[in-house]
Design a protein around this motif. Structure first.
Motif, short mmCIF file in Angstrom:
data_model
loop_
_atom_site.label_atom_id
_atom_site.label_comp_id
_atom_site.label_asym_id
_atom_site.label_seq_id
_atom_site.Cartn_x
_atom_site.Cartn_y
_atom_site.Cartn_z
N MET A 305 0.75 -1.19 0.00
CA MET A 305 -0.13 -0.03 -0.04
C MET A 305 0.98 1.29 0.10
SD MET A 305 -3.21 -1.28 -0.25
CE MET A 305 -4.18 -0.14 0.80
N PHE A 306 1.87 1.26 0.90
CA PHE A 306 2.87 2.31 0.74
C PHE A 306 3.58 2.69 -0.63
CE2 PHE A 306 3.50 1.25 5.47
CZ PHE A 306 2.85 2.15 6.12
N LEU A 307 3.92 1.43 -1.21
CA LEU A 307 4.66 1.41 -2.55
C LEU A 307 3.86 1.87 -3.71
CD1 LEU A 307 7.28 -1.41 -1.91
CD2 LEU A 307 7.57 1.24 -1.62
N LEU A 308 2.64 1.71 -3.49
CA LEU A 308 1.49 1.94 -4.69
C LEU A 308 1.24 3.37 -4.84
CD1 LEU A 308 -1.57 2.31 -4.17
CD2 LEU A 308 -1.30 -0.09 -3.38
N THR A 309 1.59 3.98 -3.60
CA THR A 309 0.87 5.30 -3.41
C THR A 309 1.55 6.27 -4.16
OG1 THR A 309 0.06 4.72 -1.43
CG2 THR A 309 -0.04 6.99 -1.81
N ASP A 310 0.77 7.26 -5.35
CA ASP A 310 1.49 8.30 -5.93
C ASP A 310 1.16 9.63 -5.05
OD1 ASP A 310 2.11 10.28 -7.47
OD2 ASP A 310 1.74 9.34 -9.48
N ARG A 311 2.05 9.90 -4.12
CA ARG A 311 1.62 10.95 -3.33
C ARG A 311 1.53 12.25 -3.84
NH1 ARG A 311 4.11 6.77 -1.18
NH2 ARG A 311 3.83 6.20 0.93
N GLN A 312 2.69 12.65 -5.16
CA GLN A 312 2.51 13.99 -5.77
C GLN A 312 1.23 13.97 -6.30
OE1 GLN A 312 5.34 16.14 -5.51
NE2 GLN A 312 3.43 17.51 -6.46
N GLN A 313 0.69 12.82 -7.21
CA GLN A 313 -0.64 13.03 -7.70
C GLN A 313 -1.70 13.22 -6.97
OE1 GLN A 313 -2.61 9.18 -9.07
NE2 GLN A 313 -3.39 10.43 -10.83
N LEU A 314 -1.66 12.77 -5.61
CA LEU A 314 -2.76 13.05 -4.54
C LEU A 314 -2.53 14.65 -4.35
CD1 LEU A 314 -2.49 9.73 -2.43
CD2 LEU A 314 -4.69 10.88 -3.55
N VAL A 315 -1.49 15.08 -4.09
CA VAL A 315 -1.09 16.60 -3.67
C VAL A 315 -1.73 17.50 -4.85
CG1 VAL A 315 0.46 18.26 -3.09
CG2 VAL A 315 0.80 16.04 -1.94
N GLU A 316 -1.45 17.12 -5.94
CA GLU A 316 -1.81 17.82 -7.06
C GLU A 316 -3.39 17.85 -7.31
OE1 GLU A 316 0.02 20.30 -8.80
OE2 GLU A 316 1.77 19.37 -7.80
N THR A 317 -3.80 16.65 -7.22
CA THR A 317 -5.30 16.74 -7.64
C THR A 317 -6.09 16.82 -6.46
OG1 THR A 317 -5.31 13.95 -7.09
CG2 THR A 317 -4.67 14.76 -9.27
N VAL A 318 -6.13 16.38 -5.12
CA VAL A 318 -6.71 16.47 -3.86
C VAL A 318 -6.60 17.86 -3.28
CG1 VAL A 318 -7.56 15.65 -1.71
CG2 VAL A 318 -7.01 14.27 -3.74
N LEU A 319 -5.47 18.19 -3.42
CA LEU A 319 -5.09 19.40 -2.63
C LEU A 319 -4.81 20.72 -3.44
CD1 LEU A 319 -2.59 18.23 0.08
CD2 LEU A 319 -5.05 18.78 0.22
N SER A 320 -4.99 20.37 -4.99
CA SER A 320 -4.67 21.47 -6.16
C SER A 320 -3.38 22.02 -5.98
CB SER A 320 -5.88 22.68 -5.85
OG SER A 320 -7.02 22.23 -6.32
N GLY A 321 -2.44 21.18 -5.53
CA GLY A 321 -1.17 21.63 -5.41
C GLY A 321 -0.68 22.31 -4.10
N SER A 322 -1.83 22.46 -3.31
CA SER A 322 -1.41 23.49 -2.07
C SER A 322 -1.06 22.51 -0.76
CB SER A 322 -2.77 24.45 -1.51
OG SER A 322 -3.11 25.02 -2.51
N GLY A 323 0.19 22.16 -1.03
CA GLY A 323 0.65 21.06 -0.01
C GLY A 323 1.87 20.47 -0.50
N GLN A 324 2.44 19.37 0.37
CA GLN A 324 3.70 19.00 0.03
C GLN A 324 3.47 17.49 0.08
OE1 GLN A 324 6.74 19.86 3.10
NE2 GLN A 324 5.48 21.24 3.69
#
Length: 520
Positions: A305-324
């Motif tokens: 689960m940790f390794l399949l996660t694309d964290r950058q995609q989540l930040v860009e889509t869910v947070l509209s880039g407002s995060g890290q």
């Protein structure tokens, strides 16, 4: 010099430095807030009424600071009252009504000198008020939020040395005593206070009028120990929907709108009627996996689960880039954070291999979510798509938003999760020990509990830092908290508002604080 003596010296000298820094920040705030649009005059101005819009708690809401839980309640509490200590920008502890805190040799007694401060009726803040406030919070027949944090204080054995010195006795050695004093909701009220219809505190604003669920009007307290507020008056206005808060700002009905979504911030980025202030690293965003039941009692599946996660995609889509991006640990940038642990990157081939080894290919995994926080439903959907790419069927399940947090604490196997700022020690003690009451991942490791006990009972900061690092390495390798990001907290103001701090993650001292704000 003994380790306890070194701790005493560091505590008192560090406290003095923090007070000096706070005073300099308040008196020398001669630059605009770090916002997308420059806001307000660069020079603080005296006077005026600032109207601030928050979501509210309805007609039953109270001004009792020990009941504070919602954003508006937390902000109102710090406007009227004070704590002995509070969280700085990195969630290290800053003295407030306390001048410092000094332990005995075995860390079981702490002496706390109080600064000269007065309540709004002119009475001095005394040791007796501190003890009475803590006794009220820890009353076994009540359910105040700070109760768990104060539980290690033995109030019967604690005492007022004199009017301006408290000696706290603890039930066990505890090196992080400042965290206790800064606990959310641990406000000091005058001895004997029970009615808060017309509250009396020691904070920067005094009570004027209150209509529950509608508005609260406060006035500057000229004798505030940290310097009188720039504003004459501060008015809290309730607007539960974000659109209502933004529309009130655009219509000139308020000058400050709290809790703005990234989408709204992006929509008004070029609008000179609004200034957006971004408070970075304010909120952990992630998913909890319960380790005490299938399927996440399998370590291979958790690692997948940790390794399949694309964290950058989540930040860009869910947070509209407002995060890290996050790294599956709480408290990025905070004191004791293990920033030496390498950042996890997506590795889909390794994730597929681990899923196959766990016998989980094609497994259906329900992911609980609800519209209780911005982005929860979207995050569940994006993550489900990511999991599908490695052969897992993660299925978002919408839960009742009114009972969501209570339900996901003990039920289900995976859930959307978020957290505001708190010390890493507090996060561990409340959520990750075998005895923790809000352990949403059901992480229970005796060796982990032992490391925590070693950390908090040691006066040696080097050893304490090592223990916190070891705990985080265990969590990163085996834990059940998938931290995909840290969201910015966004507020909107009109251009004439100055002094809103961008260096203030949610729940820290300078977040939603208005005594250092002014109107141009």
């Amino acid at each position: 010099m003994s380790t306890a003596a070194r701790l005493r010296r560091r505590t008192l000298l560090g406290g003095g430095a923090a007070v000096t820094a706070a005073l300099l920040a308040g008196c020398g705030a001669d630059t605009p807030a770090d916002s997308d649009n420059a806001a307000g005059s660069a020079t603080p101005k005296r006077g005026g009424r600032l109207r601030v819009a928050f979501a509210g708690g309805g007609a039953t809401e109270s001004l009792d600071p020990h009941l504070a839980n919602l954003f508006n309640e937390a902000s109102r509490a710090k406007a009227i009252f004070d704590k002995l200590a509070d969280y700085g920008p990195d969630v290290s502890i800053q003295p407030r009504l306390a001048l410092g805190w000094e332990p005995n040799a075995d860390l079981t007694r702490w002496r706390v000198p109080l600064r000269e401060a007065t309540f709004h009726d002119g009475r001095p803040v005394r040791a007796a008020d501190v003890l009475a406030s803590y006794a009220r919070i820890t009353d076994p027949d009540r359910a105040f939020r700070a109760k768990a944090s104060l539980s290690l204080i033995d109030l019967r054995a604690s005492r007022a040395v004199d009017d301006r010195t408290v000696e706290f006795a603890l039930t066990r050695p505890f090196a992080e005593f400042g965290n206790v004093l800064a606990a959310f909701g641990a406000y000091i009220v005058p001895e004997g206070s029970e009615s808060f219809d017309r509250p009396i505190g020691s904070g920067p604003f005094t009570f004027s009028s209150f209509t529950p669920g509608t508005s609260l009007l406060l006035a500057r307290y000229p004798d505030y120990w940290d310097g009188a507020a720039h504003l004459d008056e501060l008015e809290y206005v309730i607007a539960n929907e974000e659109s209502a808060r933004v529309n009130a700002l655009l219509a000139g009905q308020v000058e400050y709108a709290h809790d703005i979504s990234p989408t709204t911030a992006r929509s008004y980025a070029a609008d000179d009627r609004i200034a957006i202030t971004r408070m970075a690293n304010s909120g952990l965003q992630g998913f909890t996996m319960k380790l005490d039941r299938p399927p996440f009692d399998n370590r291979d599946l958790r690692e997948a689960m940790f390794l399949l996660t694309d964290r950058q995609q989540l930040v860009e889509t869910v947070l509209s880039g407002s995060g890290q991006v996050g790294n599956d640990l709480f408290g990025k940038g905070y004191q004791y954070y293990a920033d030496d642990i390498p950042q996890r990157e997506p590795d889909l081939d390794r994730a597929r291999a681990l899923i196959d080894r766990a016998g989980a290919s094609g497994l259906r995994i329900p992911l609980d979510t609800a519209p209780v926080a911005a982005g929860f439903v979207e995050a569940a959907s994006v993550f489900a798509d990511q999991a599908r790419a490695v052969g897992l069927n993660v299925e978002p399940v919408q839960r009742n938003k009114d009972t969501y947090w209570r339900e996901v604490l003990d039920n289900g196997v995976m859930a959307c999760f978020r957290s505001g700022a708190m010390p890493i020690e507090t996060h561990i003690s409340q959520r990750l020990l075998s005895t923790s009451t809000t352990n949403a991942t059901k992480w229970m490791r005796p060796e982990f509990d032992d490391l925590y006990a070693t950390a908090v009972s040691s006066a040696d900061e080097v050893g304490r830092r090592q223990a916190y690092g070891d705990m985080q390495r265990m969590l990163h390798a085996e834990g059940g908290l998938l931290v995909w990001g840290f969201a910015d907290f966004l507020v909107a103001t009109t251009p004439q508002v100055g002094g809103v701090s961008a260096d203030a993650p949610a729940n820290t001292l300078d977040w939603a604080r208005f005594d250092k704000v002014w109107l141009a």
